[in-house]
Write a protein that holds these residues in place. Structure first.
Motif, PDB file in Angstrom:
ATOM      1  N   GLU A  10       0.813  -1.137  -0.120  1.00  0.00           N
ATOM      2  CA  GLU A  10       0.029  -0.041   0.050  1.00  0.00           C
ATOM      3  C   GLU A  10       0.929   1.188  -0.007  1.00  0.00           C
ATOM      4  OE1 GLU A  10      -2.949  -0.164   3.310  1.00  0.00           O
ATOM      5  OE2 GLU A  10      -3.990  -1.787   2.137  1.00  0.00           O
ATOM      6  N   ARG A  11       1.922   1.133   0.757  1.00  0.00           N
ATOM      7  CA  ARG A  11       2.897   2.439   0.868  1.00  0.00           C
ATOM      8  C   ARG A  11       3.415   2.544  -0.377  1.00  0.00           C
ATOM      9  NH1 ARG A  11       8.244   3.417   4.622  1.00  0.00           N
ATOM     10  NH2 ARG A  11       7.997   1.247   4.873  1.00  0.00           N
ATOM     11  N   VAL A  12       3.730   1.697  -1.287  1.00  0.00           N
ATOM     12  CA  VAL A  12       4.464   1.912  -2.464  1.00  0.00           C
ATOM     13  C   VAL A  12       3.512   2.168  -3.646  1.00  0.00           C
ATOM     14  CG1 VAL A  12       5.847   0.872  -4.526  1.00  0.00           C
ATOM     15  CG2 VAL A  12       6.442   0.345  -2.177  1.00  0.00           C
ATOM     16  N   GLN A  13       2.195   1.526  -3.588  1.00  0.00           N
ATOM     17  CA  GLN A  13       1.242   1.853  -4.393  1.00  0.00           C
ATOM     18  C   GLN A  13       0.830   3.191  -4.543  1.00  0.00           C
ATOM     19  OE1 GLN A  13      -0.514  -1.058  -7.038  1.00  0.00           O
ATOM     20  NE2 GLN A  13      -0.296   1.361  -7.555  1.00  0.00           N
ATOM     21  N   ASN A  14       0.780   3.683  -3.132  1.00  0.00           N
ATOM     22  CA  ASN A  14       0.108   5.217  -2.880  1.00  0.00           C
ATOM     23  C   ASN A  14       1.088   6.059  -3.526  1.00  0.00           C
ATOM     24  OD1 ASN A  14      -2.189   4.230  -1.600  1.00  0.00           O
ATOM     25  ND2 ASN A  14      -1.473   4.419   0.397  1.00  0.00           N
ATOM     26  N   ARG A  15       2.495   5.700  -3.114  1.00  0.00           N
ATOM     27  CA  ARG A  15       3.418   6.732  -3.692  1.00  0.00           C
ATOM     28  C   ARG A  15       3.356   6.711  -5.298  1.00  0.00           C
ATOM     29  NH1 ARG A  15       5.480  11.304  -3.654  1.00  0.00           N
ATOM     30  NH2 ARG A  15       7.777  11.364  -4.345  1.00  0.00           N
ATOM     31  N   LEU A  16       3.265   5.691  -6.080  1.00  0.00           N
ATOM     32  CA  LEU A  16       3.085   5.585  -7.508  1.00  0.00           C
ATOM     33  C   LEU A  16       1.817   6.534  -7.874  1.00  0.00           C
ATOM     34  CD1 LEU A  16       3.492   1.828  -7.930  1.00  0.00           C
ATOM     35  CD2 LEU A  16       5.174   3.617  -9.046  1.00  0.00           C
ATOM     36  N   LEU A  17       0.801   6.389  -7.055  1.00  0.00           N
ATOM     37  CA  LEU A  17      -0.481   6.962  -7.624  1.00  0.00           C
ATOM     38  C   LEU A  17      -0.222   8.656  -7.267  1.00  0.00           C
ATOM     39  CD1 LEU A  17      -3.214   4.577  -6.162  1.00  0.00           C
ATOM     40  CD2 LEU A  17      -2.576   5.316  -8.447  1.00  0.00           C
ATOM     41  N   THR A  99      15.229   3.060   5.402  1.00  0.00           N
ATOM     42  CA  THR A  99      14.334   2.823   4.327  1.00  0.00           C
ATOM     43  C   THR A  99      12.871   2.419   4.425  1.00  0.00           C
ATOM     44  OG1 THR A  99      14.616   0.424   3.657  1.00  0.00           O
ATOM     45  CG2 THR A  99      16.028   1.784   2.492  1.00  0.00           C
ATOM     46  N   GLY A 100      12.781   1.921   5.663  1.00  0.00           N
ATOM     47  CA  GLY A 100      11.559   1.380   6.398  1.00  0.00           C
ATOM     48  C   GLY A 100      11.162   0.121   5.685  1.00  0.00           C
ATOM     49  N   PRO A 108      12.465   1.017  -5.316  1.00  0.00           N
ATOM     50  CA  PRO A 108      13.036   2.265  -5.783  1.00  0.00           C
ATOM     51  C   PRO A 108      12.537   3.475  -5.302  1.00  0.00           C
ATOM     52  CG  PRO A 108      11.961   1.090  -7.442  1.00  0.00           C
ATOM     53  CD  PRO A 108      11.807   0.282  -6.278  1.00  0.00           C
ATOM     54  N   LEU A 109      11.335   3.411  -4.735  1.00  0.00           N
ATOM     55  CA  LEU A 109      10.563   4.617  -4.327  1.00  0.00           C
ATOM     56  C   LEU A 109       9.811   4.408  -3.165  1.00  0.00           C
ATOM     57  CD1 LEU A 109       7.639   5.610  -6.491  1.00  0.00           C
ATOM     58  CD2 LEU A 109       8.792   3.299  -6.688  1.00  0.00           C
ATOM     59  N   GLY A 110       9.391   5.360  -2.520  1.00  0.00           N
ATOM     60  CA  GLY A 110       8.431   4.989  -1.332  1.00  0.00           C
ATOM     61  C   GLY A 110       9.181   4.872  -0.076  1.00  0.00           C
ATOM     62  N   ASN A 111      10.444   5.065   0.086  1.00  0.00           N
ATOM     63  CA  ASN A 111      11.159   4.817   1.075  1.00  0.00           C
ATOM     64  C   ASN A 111      11.032   6.132   2.233  1.00  0.00           C
ATOM     65  OD1 ASN A 111      12.957   2.505   0.335  1.00  0.00           O
ATOM     66  ND2 ASN A 111      13.270   3.878  -1.438  1.00  0.00           N
ATOM     67  N   LYS A 112      11.297   5.656   3.487  1.00  0.00           N
ATOM     68  CA  LYS A 112      11.155   6.515   4.525  1.00  0.00           C
ATOM     69  C   LYS A 112      11.829   7.823   4.342  1.00  0.00           C
ATOM     70  CE  LYS A 112      11.537   5.475   9.705  1.00  0.00           C
ATOM     71  NZ  LYS A 112      12.158   4.356  10.184  1.00  0.00           N
ATOM     72  N   GLU A 113      12.861   7.894   3.842  1.00  0.00           N
ATOM     73  CA  GLU A 113      13.531   9.409   3.472  1.00  0.00           C
ATOM     74  C   GLU A 113      14.033   9.361   2.065  1.00  0.00           C
ATOM     75  OE1 GLU A 113      17.974   9.048   4.762  1.00  0.00           O
ATOM     76  OE2 GLU A 113      16.977   8.040   6.552  1.00  0.00           O
ATOM     77  N   TRP A 130      10.965  -5.187 -13.516  1.00  0.00           N
ATOM     78  CA  TRP A 130      10.266  -5.549 -12.535  1.00  0.00           C
ATOM     79  C   TRP A 130      10.918  -5.008 -11.209  1.00  0.00           C
ATOM     80  CZ3 TRP A 130       5.360  -7.164 -12.816  1.00  0.00           C
ATOM     81  CH2 TRP A 130       4.915  -7.936 -14.381  1.00  0.00           C
ATOM     82  N   ALA A 131      10.428  -4.248 -10.420  1.00  0.00           N
ATOM     83  CA  ALA A 131      10.923  -3.777  -9.044  1.00  0.00           C
ATOM     84  C   ALA A 131      10.426  -4.232  -7.775  1.00  0.00           C
ATOM     85  CB  ALA A 131      11.197  -2.157  -9.025  1.00  0.00           C
ATOM     86  N   ALA A 132      11.013  -4.486  -6.571  1.00  0.00           N
ATOM     87  CA  ALA A 132      10.170  -4.700  -5.510  1.00  0.00           C
ATOM     88  C   ALA A 132       9.396  -3.642  -4.891  1.00  0.00           C
ATOM     89  CB  ALA A 132      11.179  -4.910  -4.585  1.00  0.00           C
ATOM     90  N   VAL A 133       8.345  -3.968  -4.266  1.00  0.00           N
ATOM     91  CA  VAL A 133       7.328  -3.011  -3.741  1.00  0.00           C
ATOM     92  C   VAL A 133       7.382  -3.044  -2.111  1.00  0.00           C
ATOM     93  CG1 VAL A 133       6.023  -2.581  -5.503  1.00  0.00           C
ATOM     94  CG2 VAL A 133       5.276  -4.356  -4.074  1.00  0.00           C
ATOM     95  N   GLY A 134       8.349  -3.286  -1.777  1.00  0.00           N
ATOM     96  CA  GLY A 134       8.645  -3.263   0.139  1.00  0.00           C
ATOM     97  C   GLY A 134       8.581  -4.380   0.663  1.00  0.00           C
ATOM     98  N   HIS A 135       8.374  -5.474  -0.038  1.00  0.00           N
ATOM     99  CA  HIS A 135       8.453  -7.191   0.322  1.00  0.00           C
ATOM    100  C   HIS A 135       8.822  -7.978  -0.592  1.00  0.00           C
ATOM    101  CE1 HIS A 135       7.105 -10.825   2.330  1.00  0.00           C
ATOM    102  NE2 HIS A 135       7.076 -10.108   3.294  1.00  0.00           N
ATOM    103  N   PRO A 136       9.559  -9.027  -0.067  1.00  0.00           N
ATOM    104  CA  PRO A 136      10.079  -9.954  -1.135  1.00  0.00           C
ATOM    105  C   PRO A 136       8.992 -10.794  -1.866  1.00  0.00           C
ATOM    106  CG  PRO A 136      11.443 -10.114   1.025  1.00  0.00           C
ATOM    107  CD  PRO A 136      10.171  -9.498   1.195  1.00  0.00           C
TER     108      PRO A 136
END
Length: 159
Positions: A10-17, A99-100, A108-113, A130-136
């Motif tokens: 959700e954190r990465v999907q929200n950042r993408l949006l 990164t969190g 590659p995006l949506g990190n803590k800082e 294809w990139a990770a979204v915060g979990h393997p």
């Protein structure tokens, strides 16, 4: 575990949006421990896996993320010389703190800082990566150009 995947996704999907992208996150059926595992689960070449490797700057103690092709190993010495800064691989605690996210799933995006991003020039051989979204267990597809736009990353030779 499912809650951790959900929060990360959700954190990465929200950042993408927020950035205006419609790329969708795909949850994989099993945890992918290697780039080959991820490629097999997705049905792509290992080289299309955009793995995130976190480094720690010796001078500033700040994180940098290298988004590398799954077949490439980052040449730390060469990269340090190019950046005029000694880079060291970050340990799991540093990665999670800065990164969190956990190693193996750092996006590659949506990190803590805000993190300086270096993008492997070899990723530009492919239309889709294809990139990770915060979990393997989760990834999203994108183009190399989108990766540069999303991260404001610097394209470099990393090997």
């Amino acid at each position: 575990m499912a809650n951790q995947v959900k929060e990360s996704v959700e954190r990465v999907q929200n950042r993408l949006l927020e950035l205006g992208y419609t790329n969708k996150v795909v949850e994989l059926p099993d945890r992918t421990r290697t780039d080959q595992d991820a490629a097999d689960a997705i049905g792509c070449e290992v080289a299309q896996i955009a793995k995130s490797v976190i480094f720690r700057s010796k001078n500033s103690d700040s994180p940098s993320i290298v988004v590398a092709s799954g077949v490439n190993r980052v040449n730390e010495k060469s990269l340090s010389n190019q950046l005029n800064d000694k880079l060291m691989k970050a340990d799991a605690d540093f990665v999670r703190e800065r990164t969190g996210f956990v190693i193996g799933g750092v996006p590659p995006l949506g990190n803590k800082e805000t993190i300086t991003t270096i993008i492997d020039e070899d990723l530009f051989q492919y239309n889709t990566i294809w990139a990770a979204v915060g979990h393997p267990k989760a990834v999203f597809d994108l183009t190399p150009d989108q990766l540069v736009e999303m991260t404001r990353g610097r394209v470099m030779a990393i090997i």
